[in-house]
Each structure stands twice: as structure tokens, then as C-alpha cells.
Design an enzyme around this catalytic site. Structure first.
Site, PDB file in Angstrom:
ATOM      1  N   GLU A 131      -2.771   1.075 -14.059  1.00  0.00           N
ATOM      2  CA  GLU A 131      -3.807   2.118 -13.940  1.00  0.00           C
ATOM      3  C   GLU A 131      -3.075   3.396 -13.559  1.00  0.00           C
ATOM      4  O   GLU A 131      -2.685   3.561 -12.403  1.00  0.00           O
ATOM      5  CB  GLU A 131      -4.831   1.733 -12.860  1.00  0.00           C
ATOM      6  CG  GLU A 131      -5.645   0.496 -13.192  1.00  0.00           C
ATOM      7  CD  GLU A 131      -6.669   0.736 -14.294  1.00  0.00           C
ATOM      8  OE1 GLU A 131      -6.902   1.901 -14.673  1.00  0.00           O
ATOM      9  OE2 GLU A 131      -7.224  -0.252 -14.787  1.00  0.00           O
ATOM     10  N   LEU A 132      -2.880   4.270 -14.529  1.00  0.00           N
ATOM     11  CA  LEU A 132      -1.958   5.399 -14.319  1.00  0.00           C
ATOM     12  C   LEU A 132      -2.693   6.732 -14.281  1.00  0.00           C
ATOM     13  O   LEU A 132      -3.890   6.788 -14.033  1.00  0.00           O
ATOM     14  CB  LEU A 132      -0.871   5.353 -15.403  1.00  0.00           C
ATOM     15  CG  LEU A 132      -0.176   3.987 -15.544  1.00  0.00           C
ATOM     16  CD1 LEU A 132       0.835   3.991 -16.676  1.00  0.00           C
ATOM     17  CD2 LEU A 132       0.491   3.569 -14.240  1.00  0.00           C
ATOM     18  N   GLU A 192      -1.495  16.789 -13.950  1.00  0.00           N
ATOM     19  CA  GLU A 192      -2.602  16.517 -13.032  1.00  0.00           C
ATOM     20  C   GLU A 192      -2.576  17.555 -11.907  1.00  0.00           C
ATOM     21  O   GLU A 192      -1.560  17.712 -11.235  1.00  0.00           O
ATOM     22  CB  GLU A 192      -2.437  15.136 -12.400  1.00  0.00           C
ATOM     23  CG  GLU A 192      -2.804  14.003 -13.325  1.00  0.00           C
ATOM     24  CD  GLU A 192      -2.734  12.654 -12.603  1.00  0.00           C
ATOM     25  OE1 GLU A 192      -1.623  12.253 -12.221  1.00  0.00           O
ATOM     26  OE2 GLU A 192      -3.785  12.022 -12.435  1.00  0.00           O
ATOM     27  N   CYS A 218      -7.608  10.162 -10.164  1.00  0.00           N
ATOM     28  CA  CYS A 218      -7.139  10.057 -11.548  1.00  0.00           C
ATOM     29  C   CYS A 218      -8.243  10.467 -12.514  1.00  0.00           C
ATOM     30  O   CYS A 218      -7.976  10.887 -13.631  1.00  0.00           O
ATOM     31  CB  CYS A 218      -6.708   8.623 -11.826  1.00  0.00           C
ATOM     32  SG  CYS A 218      -7.984   7.434 -11.378  1.00  0.00           S
ATOM     33  N   PRO A 270       0.845  -1.202   0.000  1.00  0.00           N
ATOM     34  CA  PRO A 270       0.000   0.000   0.000  1.00  0.00           C
ATOM     35  C   PRO A 270       0.879   1.249   0.000  1.00  0.00           C
ATOM     36  O   PRO A 270       2.076   1.179   0.272  1.00  0.00           O
ATOM     37  CB  PRO A 270      -0.759  -0.118   1.328  1.00  0.00           C
ATOM     38  CG  PRO A 270       0.138  -0.915   2.218  1.00  0.00           C
ATOM     39  CD  PRO A 270       0.940  -1.837   1.327  1.00  0.00           C
ATOM     40  N   ALA A 271       0.276   2.396  -0.282  1.00  0.00           N
ATOM     41  CA  ALA A 271       1.023   3.649  -0.250  1.00  0.00           C
ATOM     42  C   ALA A 271       1.489   3.920   1.180  1.00  0.00           C
ATOM     43  O   ALA A 271       0.774   3.631   2.149  1.00  0.00           O
ATOM     44  CB  ALA A 271       0.151   4.796  -0.739  1.00  0.00           C
TER      45      ALA A 271
HETATM   46  P1  NAP Z   1       2.765   7.147  -7.066  1.00  0.00           P
HETATM   47  O1  NAP Z   1       3.712   8.103  -6.489  1.00  0.00           O
HETATM   48  O2  NAP Z   1       3.032   6.625  -8.432  1.00  0.00           O
HETATM   49  O3  NAP Z   1       2.660   5.955  -6.027  1.00  0.00           O
HETATM   50  C1  NAP Z   1       1.781   4.868  -6.222  1.00  0.00           C
HETATM   51  C2  NAP Z   1       2.310   3.674  -5.473  1.00  0.00           C
HETATM   52  O4  NAP Z   1       3.553   3.279  -6.059  1.00  0.00           O
HETATM   53  C3  NAP Z   1       2.596   3.929  -3.993  1.00  0.00           C
HETATM   54  O5  NAP Z   1       2.307   2.767  -3.268  1.00  0.00           O
HETATM   55  C4  NAP Z   1       4.072   4.217  -4.010  1.00  0.00           C
HETATM   56  O6  NAP Z   1       4.708   3.989  -2.777  1.00  0.00           O
HETATM   57  C5  NAP Z   1       4.535   3.215  -5.046  1.00  0.00           C
HETATM   58  N1  NAP Z   1       5.844   3.521  -5.612  1.00  0.00           N
HETATM   59  C6  NAP Z   1       6.425   4.726  -5.769  1.00  0.00           C
HETATM   60  N2  NAP Z   1       7.634   4.566  -6.332  1.00  0.00           N
HETATM   61  C7  NAP Z   1       7.817   3.234  -6.523  1.00  0.00           C
HETATM   62  C8  NAP Z   1       8.873   2.442  -7.048  1.00  0.00           C
HETATM   63  N3  NAP Z   1       9.989   2.977  -7.525  1.00  0.00           N
HETATM   64  N4  NAP Z   1       8.716   1.114  -7.086  1.00  0.00           N
HETATM   65  C9  NAP Z   1       7.592   0.542  -6.620  1.00  0.00           C
HETATM   66  N5  NAP Z   1       6.549   1.230  -6.107  1.00  0.00           N
HETATM   67  C10 NAP Z   1       6.668   2.571  -6.067  1.00  0.00           C
HETATM   68  O7  NAP Z   1       1.290   7.735  -7.131  1.00  0.00           O
HETATM   69  P2  NAP Z   1       0.451   8.387  -5.952  1.00  0.00           P
HETATM   70  O8  NAP Z   1       0.919   9.780  -5.786  1.00  0.00           O
HETATM   71  O9  NAP Z   1       0.412   7.499  -4.776  1.00  0.00           O
HETATM   72  O10 NAP Z   1      -1.013   8.346  -6.580  1.00  0.00           O
HETATM   73  C11 NAP Z   1      -1.474   9.325  -7.428  1.00  0.00           C
HETATM   74  C12 NAP Z   1      -1.349   8.875  -8.876  1.00  0.00           C
HETATM   75  O11 NAP Z   1      -2.091   7.684  -9.056  1.00  0.00           O
HETATM   76  C13 NAP Z   1      -1.967   9.892  -9.821  1.00  0.00           C
HETATM   77  O12 NAP Z   1      -1.155  10.007 -10.965  1.00  0.00           O
HETATM   78  C14 NAP Z   1      -3.309   9.255 -10.168  1.00  0.00           C
HETATM   79  O13 NAP Z   1      -3.833   9.682 -11.397  1.00  0.00           O
HETATM   80  C15 NAP Z   1      -2.955   7.801 -10.176  1.00  0.00           C
HETATM   81  N6  NAP Z   1      -4.149   6.968  -9.989  1.00  0.00           N
HETATM   82  C16 NAP Z   1      -4.615   6.254 -11.057  1.00  0.00           C
HETATM   83  C17 NAP Z   1      -5.761   5.491 -10.926  1.00  0.00           C
HETATM   84  C18 NAP Z   1      -6.299   4.724 -12.096  1.00  0.00           C
HETATM   85  O14 NAP Z   1      -7.122   3.837 -11.873  1.00  0.00           O
HETATM   86  N7  NAP Z   1      -5.888   4.989 -13.327  1.00  0.00           N
HETATM   87  C19 NAP Z   1      -6.428   5.440  -9.704  1.00  0.00           C
HETATM   88  C20 NAP Z   1      -5.931   6.175  -8.630  1.00  0.00           C
HETATM   89  C21 NAP Z   1      -4.770   6.929  -8.789  1.00  0.00           C
HETATM   90  P3  NAP Z   1       4.956   5.202  -1.760  1.00  0.00           P
HETATM   91  O15 NAP Z   1       3.646   5.521  -1.185  1.00  0.00           O
HETATM   92  O16 NAP Z   1       5.884   4.663  -0.760  1.00  0.00           O
HETATM   93  O17 NAP Z   1       5.534   6.321  -2.573  1.00  0.00           O
END
Ligand code: NAP
Length: 489
Positions: free
Chosen positions: A261-262, A392, A295, A186-187
């Protein structure tokens, strides 16, 4: 019990350790990291911080549990999901409070998310027993083709902070239905909801090792070795496009199945024949769900020049009236943003748009209260050169731009690397379908500001991702198709 005492007791009772092979354990290093309440900026609690070794132990447990779990009856897996569905509803009050405390969204939205999250379990419980294959005569005769579906295998599931539970059940539901074991990361900002979910899944009868949860504040160091280990067969990721790209590169090494899902950059288009009041309500739904931290949030609002002034006035009036505050307080409609950096980014994007000529209709100024609050804001006359047209916003800011022709607005909406969702408001059915078909996104909302539904295929095209979650095809993401050729004498 006072409100404060109830908040403390819910946090105290929540699991805070790693969940590996059916057991709650501290991190092997003994390390923990803090989880904050974004409405106060204060520490809520500390959670065990998984090391790369803990991550590997979780994946080894998942791999060891895989073949026995794949052999369980589909009905047994469906029953586990249905029990979890009911437990989520029974505990919705406590779970909603926990989610609001770690993520900030108002209690009503947390309840909504838990009901939405639970619905994925019900949906995939119903899908688990409908997986089927085929039997076919080869075109040249003689041989027969038997086609069957099998679980992909141990899966790595990475989820974001904005929907701390639903982004998990949207993956765990189909994984369990298909017979896949998993490791969930999880985050770091919102691990408590997922840990509470792990407790519920164990109670619902999910066997040891099938679902493992490893919170960490060093995601890259823990997950990359798992992705490259050869033990995992799939990565399902929800998060930003930037991180998704890096993970896709890592997955190439062992050619993992991926679901991505980005990010999004949704356009919200209002044609002059639209019902303006409905469009304003739809805009608030599309913009203000999760304070704009979604998102699917309307990131660019294109309103026809004939109605933009009337639309802007009505929208600004309604946005200004939304009560902002701690999500736990009665009547609050807009909670804080997740952290200081998120708020700083929103502030920069608004400043940039204003410097390039946008006009503020409401909001735009941060107060002095503790917590990471940003006021509901409406900007008009936002030029295409503004950063928020391409990035975003992830905050409660509605940027309006006018247009005059259908061709012009379709071209503008498609002028982005993202392709998750767009919304359009019109009372002309032909126009609605014509534009919906021309928009380059995985989803389109016609006269509605919310498209998420567990029974519908959710996902994007272009840089918004690969694959679909939910709907009739969501389970396919966790299934391989096997063809068995049979010679007939
Ligand atoms: P994020 O920074 O990409 O993080 C998402 C998850 O990935 C977190 O659990 C994060 O851990 C992990 N992570 C980060 N760096 C990583 C790495 N190098 N290796 C493995 N895992 C890693 O995104 P966020 O800020 O949490 O969420 C917002 C983004 O999600 C937005 O761009 C939004 O549009 C997108 N989103 C998309 C959808 C969809 O269905 N398309 C739905 C919801 C959100 P940490 O928490 O420890 O950083």
C-alpha cells in the site's frame, strides 16, 4: 486532574518495550529512542529500540507459533478479534489521547481512527468463519478437484506513522482471521499506539508468539534480515513508494508474497454541473483529513474554468476558518505536521508553485509557535510544471488548476505514476461513471471526499501498490490456495 497531568499519566501508563513471544522486554542492547510530541517538538518518552537480533527473536517466535495458530478454530480466532474490537471501543478515550500526543492529529480524528481501526477487527472476525474452498469434477471426468485455503504463514507487517493504529489493524485483522502469525514494525515516530494495541490483543486472548511488535529506529537493519531469512512467508507494507520498491527487491530473494500500500497523487475533479457547496465540503474532507498527511489526500484539484473562481473563494474561506493548534485542545481541527522535515517539504513545494506562477488564496506563511504547524493553504493557477503536481504534498495545501474539457482532465489526472484514488464531483451520472472507468486508480470517490471503509477493497494500481486491504478480498492476501487432485476409481 489537569490536562497536562492526564497527558503525562497516559504516556506513563503506555507500554514502551518490545513485545516478543507474549512478553514485554527491553531491547537486547538496552537501547531506546525518543518519541516526540509534534505539537511541541518535545520528547514524550523513550521506547525500546529493537536490534536485528531482537527482530529475529520476534520472527522465530512467530514461526514457532504458526502451526498451532493455523490449527485453531476459525471461530476462536474470530472471537479474539471481536474481544479486541470491544476493548478498543472501551478504551477509546485513552487511546485517542495517546495517538494525538505522538502523531498530532486532533482528538476527534484520533477517535475516528480508533473506531476505523476497530472496525477492521469486526470485519475480519466476520470473514474468519467464511473462508471456503471448492469441489469440482475435472472437465474430462474421473478426477475430482478439492480446493482449500490455508494461511500464508509468518508475516512481516510494516506500517507508517500517519495512521498509527488503523494501518496496523488492516493487516493484523486479516492475518489473525486467516491464521497467520506476525512481526509488526510500527513507524519510529508513532510506536505507542501499536504497542497499546499489542497489549489489547494479548488481553483479547491472542496466544503468545502470534503477534510480536518490534519498534526500532533502524528499520532497514532490522527488517532486511527478516525478509531474507526464509522464516517469513509474506511482507505486507504500507508506506512510501520509494521504500516499497526497495522492499519488493528484497522480497524477490525468497519470493515472498507481498502486499504493498504505497503513495498516492489523488486528483480531485470538479465539473461545472457539480453541487459546488458539496464539492467544497468534499474537498476539505479529501484534503484536510490528517492535515493532508494521507495517501488518499487530494493532491491535485482540477476545477472547471466556469466555476474555479467561485470554488476557490468558498474553499479558501472555509480553510482559513479551520482552527489550528495542539490536537488535544478543544475545537482544534488542524494539528501539526509530523516533524520539521515534513513541514520543510511542504514549505518548499508551496514556494516552488508560487515561483512558477501560482497565487496564494489563503495560508502559505509559517508562524513562530513551537511545534510543526503549517496553516491551511489554498493556491490557484498551479501549473503542471509545479513539483506538487507530481510529488505527495502530505500537508494542508489545496492546489487548484482549471480545465475545460472532460478528455483534458482525465488525461491530466492519469498523467502520474501513482494510481491510488481520485475523486470527482458531478451531477451527471453518465459522466460520473464514464470518468470513473477512465481514471487509472484502484479507487474512485464520486461526490464524496473519503473512500476508506473496512468493508471495501482499499488499494492502488501503478506505483501505488499491489493487493487490496479490507473488503471481501482482504483476507485473501493472507491465504494460499491449495488444490488437491483426487483420482476416482
Ligand atoms: P515510509 O518512510 O516509507 O515508512 C513506512 C514504514 O516503513 C515505516 O515503518 C518506516 O520505518 C519503514 N521503513 C523505512 N525504511 C525502511 C526499510 N529500508 N526497510 C524496512 N522498513 C522501512 O513512509 P512514511 O513516511 O512513514 O508514510 C508516508 C507514506 O505512506 C506516504 O507515501 C503515503 O502515501 C503512504 N501511505 C500509503 C497508504 C496506502 O494505503 N496506500 C496508507 C498510508 C500511508 P521508520 O519509521 O523507522 O522510517
Amino acid at each position: 486532574m489537569t490536562d497536562q497531568a492526564r497527558e503525562s499519566s497516559v504516556v506513563e501508563a503506555a507500554p514502551k518495550q518490545l513485545f516478543i513471544n507474549g512478553k514485554w522486554t527491553d531491547a537486547s542492547s538496552g537501547a531506546t529512542f525518543d518519541v516526540l510530541d509534534p505539537s511541541t517538538g518535545k520528547v514524550l518518552c523513550a521506547v525500546s529500540d529493537a536490534s536485528p537480533e531482537d527482530g529475529m527473536a520476534a520472527l522465530e517466535a512467530a514461526a514457532a507459533a504458526q502451526s498451532a495458530f493455523a490449527a485453531t478454530a476459525p471461530r476462536a480466532r474470530a472471537d479474539m478479534l471481536m474481544r479486541a474490537f470491544h476493548l478498543l471501543h472501551e478504551r477509546i478515550d485513552t487511546l485517542a489521547l495517546l495517538m494525538t500526543l505522538e502523531m498530532g492529529k486532533p482528538l476527534a480524528e484520533s477517535r475516528g481512527e480508533i473506531a476505523y481501526a476497530a472496525e477492521f477487527f469486526r470485519h475480519f472476525a466476520e470473514e474468519a468463519v467464511r473462508v471456503n474452498g471448492g469441489y469440482q469434477v475435472a472437465p474430462a471426468g474421473g478426477a475430482r478437484f478439492l480446493v482449500t485455503k490455508q494461511p500464508v504463514g509468518p508475516s512481516l507487517l510494516i506500517t507508517p506513522w500517519n495512521f498509527p493504529m488503523a494501518m496496523g489493524t488492516r493487516k493484523i485483522g486479516p492475518a489473525i482471521a486467516a491464521g497467520c502469525t506476525s512481526v509488526i514494525k510500527p513507524a519510529a515516530q508513532t510506536p505507542l499506539s501499536m504497542l497499546a494495541l499489542a497489549e489489547i490483543l494479548a488481553e483479547a486472548g491472542v496466544p503468545e508468539g502470534v503477534v510480536n511488535v518490534v519498534p526500532t529506529d533502524d528499520a532497514g537493519a532490522v527488517m532486511e534480515p527478516l525478509i531474507r531469512s526464509g522464516l517469513a512467508r509474506k511482507l505486507s507494507f504500507t508506506g512510501s513508494t520509494a521504500v516499497g520498491r526497495r522492499l519488493l527487491e528484497q522480497c524477490a530473494d525468497k519470493v515472498l508474497r507481498t502486499s504493498m500500500e504505497l503513495g498516492g497523487n489523488a486528483a480531485f475533479i470538479v465539473f461545472p454541473d457539480a453541487d459546488l457547496d458539496a464539492a467544497v465540503d468534499g474537498a476539505i474532507a479529501a484534503k484536510m483529513r490528517n492535515s493532508g498527511e494521507a495517501c488518499t489526500a487530494a493532491n491535485r484539484m482540477y476545477v472547471h474554468a466556469d466555476v474555479i473562481d467561485a470554488f476557490g473563494t468558498k474553499l479558501a474561506e472555509k480553510m482559513a476558518a479551520l482552527p489550528v493548534g495542539r490536537g488535544v485542545d478543544d475545537g482544534v481541527r488542524v494539528g501539526p505536521l509530523i516533524d520539521a522535515a515534513a513541514r520543510g517539504k511542504v514549505r518548499q513545494l508551496v514556494t516552488d508553485a508560487v515561483e512558477r506562477g501560482a497565487k496564494v488564496l489563503t495560508g502559505g506563511e509559517i508562524g513562530n509557535e513551537p511545534g510543526f504547524f503549517y496553516p491551511p493553504t489554498v493556491l490557484t493557477g498551479v501549473p503542471e510544471s509545479a513539483r506538487m503536481r507530481h510529488e505527495e504534498i502530505f500537508g494542508p495545501v489545496a492546489p487548484l488548476t482549471s480545465f475545460t474539457s472532460e478528455e483534458e482532465v482525465v488525461a491530466a489526472a492519469n498523467d502520474t505514476e501513482y494510481g491510488l484514488v481520485n475523486y470527482l464531483y458531478t451531477n451527471d451520472l453518465s459522466r460520473a461513471l464514464r470518468v470513473a472507468e477512465a481514471l487509472e486508480t484502484g479507487m474512485v470517490g464520486i461526490n464524496q471526499g473519503v473512500v476508506s471503509n473496512p468493508a471495501a477493497p482499499f488499494g492502488g494500481v501503478k506505483a501505488s501498490g499491489l493487493g487490496r486491504e479490507g473488503g471481501p478480498t482482504g483476507i485473501e492476501e493472507f491465504l494460499e490456495t491449495k488444490y488437491i487432485g483426487i483420482a476416482l476409481a
